[in-house]
Design an enzyme around this catalytic site. Structure first.
Site, PDB file in Angstrom:
ATOM      1  N   SER A 287       0.828  -1.213   0.000  1.00  0.00           N
ATOM      2  CA  SER A 287       0.000   0.000   0.000  1.00  0.00           C
ATOM      3  C   SER A 287       0.860   1.261   0.000  1.00  0.00           C
ATOM      4  O   SER A 287       1.948   1.285   0.594  1.00  0.00           O
ATOM      5  CB  SER A 287      -0.879  -0.008   1.260  1.00  0.00           C
ATOM      6  OG  SER A 287      -1.425   1.264   1.496  1.00  0.00           O
TER       7      SER A 287
ATOM      8  N   LYS B 216      -8.378  -0.564  -9.080  1.00  0.00           N
ATOM      9  CA  LYS B 216      -9.014  -1.235  -7.934  1.00  0.00           C
ATOM     10  C   LYS B 216     -10.116  -0.360  -7.340  1.00  0.00           C
ATOM     11  O   LYS B 216      -9.868   0.812  -7.021  1.00  0.00           O
ATOM     12  CB  LYS B 216      -7.956  -1.526  -6.862  1.00  0.00           C
ATOM     13  CG  LYS B 216      -8.505  -2.092  -5.571  1.00  0.00           C
ATOM     14  CD  LYS B 216      -7.379  -2.533  -4.661  1.00  0.00           C
ATOM     15  CE  LYS B 216      -7.894  -3.122  -3.369  1.00  0.00           C
ATOM     16  NZ  LYS B 216      -8.391  -2.125  -2.424  1.00  0.00           N
TER      17      LYS B 216
ATOM     18  N   TYR C 278      -2.354   5.594  -4.181  1.00  0.00           N
ATOM     19  CA  TYR C 278      -3.423   6.576  -3.969  1.00  0.00           C
ATOM     20  C   TYR C 278      -2.971   7.852  -4.653  1.00  0.00           C
ATOM     21  O   TYR C 278      -1.855   8.334  -4.397  1.00  0.00           O
ATOM     22  CB  TYR C 278      -3.612   6.873  -2.479  1.00  0.00           C
ATOM     23  CG  TYR C 278      -4.404   5.834  -1.725  1.00  0.00           C
ATOM     24  CD1 TYR C 278      -5.650   5.399  -2.185  1.00  0.00           C
ATOM     25  CD2 TYR C 278      -3.931   5.309  -0.526  1.00  0.00           C
ATOM     26  CE1 TYR C 278      -6.387   4.459  -1.475  1.00  0.00           C
ATOM     27  CE2 TYR C 278      -4.663   4.373   0.185  1.00  0.00           C
ATOM     28  CZ  TYR C 278      -5.891   3.955  -0.293  1.00  0.00           C
ATOM     29  OH  TYR C 278      -6.617   3.027   0.409  1.00  0.00           O
TER      30      TYR C 278
HETATM   31  C1  FNR Z   1      -7.675  -1.922   3.303  1.00  0.00           C
HETATM   32  N1  FNR Z   1      -7.814  -1.729   1.928  1.00  0.00           N
HETATM   33  C2  FNR Z   1      -6.938  -0.897   1.264  1.00  0.00           C
HETATM   34  N2  FNR Z   1      -7.015  -0.763  -0.090  1.00  0.00           N
HETATM   35  C3  FNR Z   1      -6.136  -0.016  -0.767  1.00  0.00           C
HETATM   36  O1  FNR Z   1      -6.221   0.065  -1.989  1.00  0.00           O
HETATM   37  N3  FNR Z   1      -5.150   0.672  -0.091  1.00  0.00           N
HETATM   38  C4  FNR Z   1      -5.013   0.611   1.258  1.00  0.00           C
HETATM   39  O2  FNR Z   1      -4.119   1.211   1.835  1.00  0.00           O
HETATM   40  C5  FNR Z   1      -5.971  -0.169   1.979  1.00  0.00           C
HETATM   41  N4  FNR Z   1      -5.929  -0.237   3.337  1.00  0.00           N
HETATM   42  C6  FNR Z   1      -6.729  -1.136   4.011  1.00  0.00           C
HETATM   43  C7  FNR Z   1      -6.580  -1.301   5.382  1.00  0.00           C
HETATM   44  C8  FNR Z   1      -7.318  -2.285   6.038  1.00  0.00           C
HETATM   45  C9  FNR Z   1      -7.115  -2.502   7.510  1.00  0.00           C
HETATM   46  C10 FNR Z   1      -8.227  -3.102   5.326  1.00  0.00           C
HETATM   47  C11 FNR Z   1      -9.002  -4.204   6.013  1.00  0.00           C
HETATM   48  C12 FNR Z   1      -8.408  -2.903   3.979  1.00  0.00           C
HETATM   49  C13 FNR Z   1      -8.790  -2.537   1.179  1.00  0.00           C
HETATM   50  C14 FNR Z   1      -8.175  -3.872   0.782  1.00  0.00           C
HETATM   51  O3  FNR Z   1      -7.182  -3.689  -0.195  1.00  0.00           O
HETATM   52  C15 FNR Z   1      -9.236  -4.828   0.210  1.00  0.00           C
HETATM   53  O4  FNR Z   1      -9.970  -4.172  -0.794  1.00  0.00           O
HETATM   54  C16 FNR Z   1     -10.193  -5.345   1.294  1.00  0.00           C
HETATM   55  O5  FNR Z   1      -9.485  -5.655   2.471  1.00  0.00           O
HETATM   56  C17 FNR Z   1     -10.925  -6.598   0.794  1.00  0.00           C
HETATM   57  O6  FNR Z   1     -11.823  -7.072   1.729  1.00  0.00           O
HETATM   58  P1  FNR Z   1     -11.493  -8.228   2.804  1.00  0.00           P
HETATM   59  O7  FNR Z   1     -10.716  -9.294   2.098  1.00  0.00           O
HETATM   60  O8  FNR Z   1     -10.690  -7.567   3.892  1.00  0.00           O
HETATM   61  O9  FNR Z   1     -12.839  -8.636   3.257  1.00  0.00           O
END
Ligand code: FNR
Length: 380
Positions: A107, A253, A130
């Site tokens: 990330s 995404k 991002y």
């Molecule tokens: C995320 N997600 C996420 N997505 C992204 O593009 N950049 C990020 O920095 C983050 N940070 C993040 C932190 C935490 C704690 C979570 C749980 C999720 C979203 C992540 O990439 C993904 O889309 C989801 O976690 C998918 O769902 P599940 O597998 O957690 O149910």
């Protein structure tokens, strides 16, 4: 580890080992958590056809994503602040992914920097971007990802502004951070294994940002800067700009709507991820699995369709592939493993899901990932 038999076991250990503020940060979703729950509930509603007397002795879980072989139809999703769940968490997770033969996505909001991870793993990994208002900073991040030989750029497009997570505010994960509240300090001190890992880790700040901007070195100033960088004006033209400066594979995404998926095809990106950010952004959005089939139909063979949201088992992976996904990203499922036991915990999470998938394929009479289709789903 031998008594750990499912992702929920890892979640329970994670909950015990990691301070509440960081466990809640992972476990929760935005607002009333309707979408977070729908992601799980709608997956569980999909039932399989039990098939018998098929030769299932040659089962193979490998597949390809964007032309590269992967040993499993899984990808570790980008998760911000992973290095606060376990010291050097991003390095541990990336190593476990590479040992399992699947991609890892770092990330933008990681604790270990791109360079820290690249120096401590064997193979290239994916980088998630991002887009911030400071486009010069974004360009520099992309150049750092190129220099680190990242093999794909995952452009997250569903976070122009932040969905509120109530627990984060109550726990002090706010801007500026209020982590040094008395109750948090007591909690940190009562988790010595976690604390010593964090203190020994390479970073306790957002490693891709801290030290790369004038005057933004400590956590408070970096958080304030990030908070000022959400870009409400972000639009499809910016995707063109990213496309023009990133020479490699591009993945969008956060696509959750057929019209947006059609637009995504026109960007020249090679793949999209059907995602509602794990129920952390638009609360009240439908589950990811419920929108997947229409998006997969609309895109056809013009882009690869990846999926995330609610995957906690191999059965869930099978459901998503049957509904049109090429491969699945997992977020919480591997973070629970990381919090529970670092690299070995992530490896355990992957092993659990792989074995569940293998058995599910067998009991549905399927040997290969590319044989999984709508025919494995029971009607009604
Ligand atoms: C995320 N997600 C996420 N997505 C992204 O593009 N950049 C990020 O920095 C983050 N940070 C993040 C932190 C935490 C704690 C979570 C749980 C999720 C979203 C992540 O990439 C993904 O889309 C989801 O976690 C998918 O769902 P599940 O597998 O957690 O149910």
């Amino acid at each position: 580890m031998k008594d750990i038999t499912c992702i929920e076991d890892l979640r329970q250990i994670h909950k015990r080992r990691v301070p509440k503020a960081f466990f809640d940060y992972v476990d929760g979703g935005s607002y009333a958590e309707e979408t977070l729950r729908a992601n799980r509930e709608d997956l569980q509603k999909i039932k399989f056809r039990q098939r018998i007397l098929v030769d299932i002795s040659q089962r193979d879980l490998s597949t390809t994503v964007l032309g590269d072989k992967t040993n499993l139809p899984l990808i570790l999703a980008p998760v911000g602040s992973t290095g606060m769940q376990h010291g050097d968490g991003e390095i541990h997770a990336c190593r476990a992914a590479q040992a399992a033969g699947i991609p890892y996505t770092l990330s933008t909001m990681s604790i270990c920097s791109i360079e820290d991870v690249a120096a401590n793993v064997d193979k290239p990994f994916w980088f998630q971007l991002y887009v911030m208002r400071d486009r010069g900073f974004c360009k520099a991040l992309i150049e750092r990802a190129i220099a680190a030989k990242c093999s794909a750029l995952v452009l997250t497009v569903d976070l122009q502004l932040l969905g509120q997570r109530h627990a984060d505010i109550k726990n002090g994960l706010s801007v500026p951070p209020q982590l040094m509240k008395f109750k948090n300090i007591v909690d940190f001190m009562s988790k010595p294994a976690w604390l010593s890992g964090i203190l020994r880790g390479k970073s306790r700040n957002f490693g891709n940002i801290a030290g790369h901007l004038p005057g933004a070195d400590d956590l408070a100033s970096v958080s304030a800067w990030v908070n000022s960088q959400f870009d409400l004006s972000l639009n499809w033209k910016d995707v063109e700009w990213i496309r023009s400066i990133w020479p490699g594979k591009l993945i969008l995404k956060g696509i959750h709507d057929v019209e947006d998926a059609r637009e995504a095809v026109r960007t020249g990106a090679q793949a999209l991820v059907v995602s509602n950010h794990g129920g952390r952004q638009l609360d009240g959005a439908p589950s990811s699995i419920s929108v997947l089939p229409k998006i997969a139909d609309a895109v056809g063979s013009r882009m690869e369709v990846l999926f995330d949201g609610g995957i906690r088992s191999g059965q869930d992976v099978m459901r998503a592939i049957a509904r049109g996904a090429r491969s699945c990203m997992i977020g919480r499922s591997y973070i629970y493993g990381l919090g529970a036991g670092g690299e070995a915990g992530v490896a355990k999470a992957l092993d659990i899901i792989a074995k569940e998938l293998s058995v599910t394929m067998g009991l549905c009479g399927v040997n290969r990932i590319d044989e999984i289709g709508p025919q494995v789903i029971a009607e009604g």
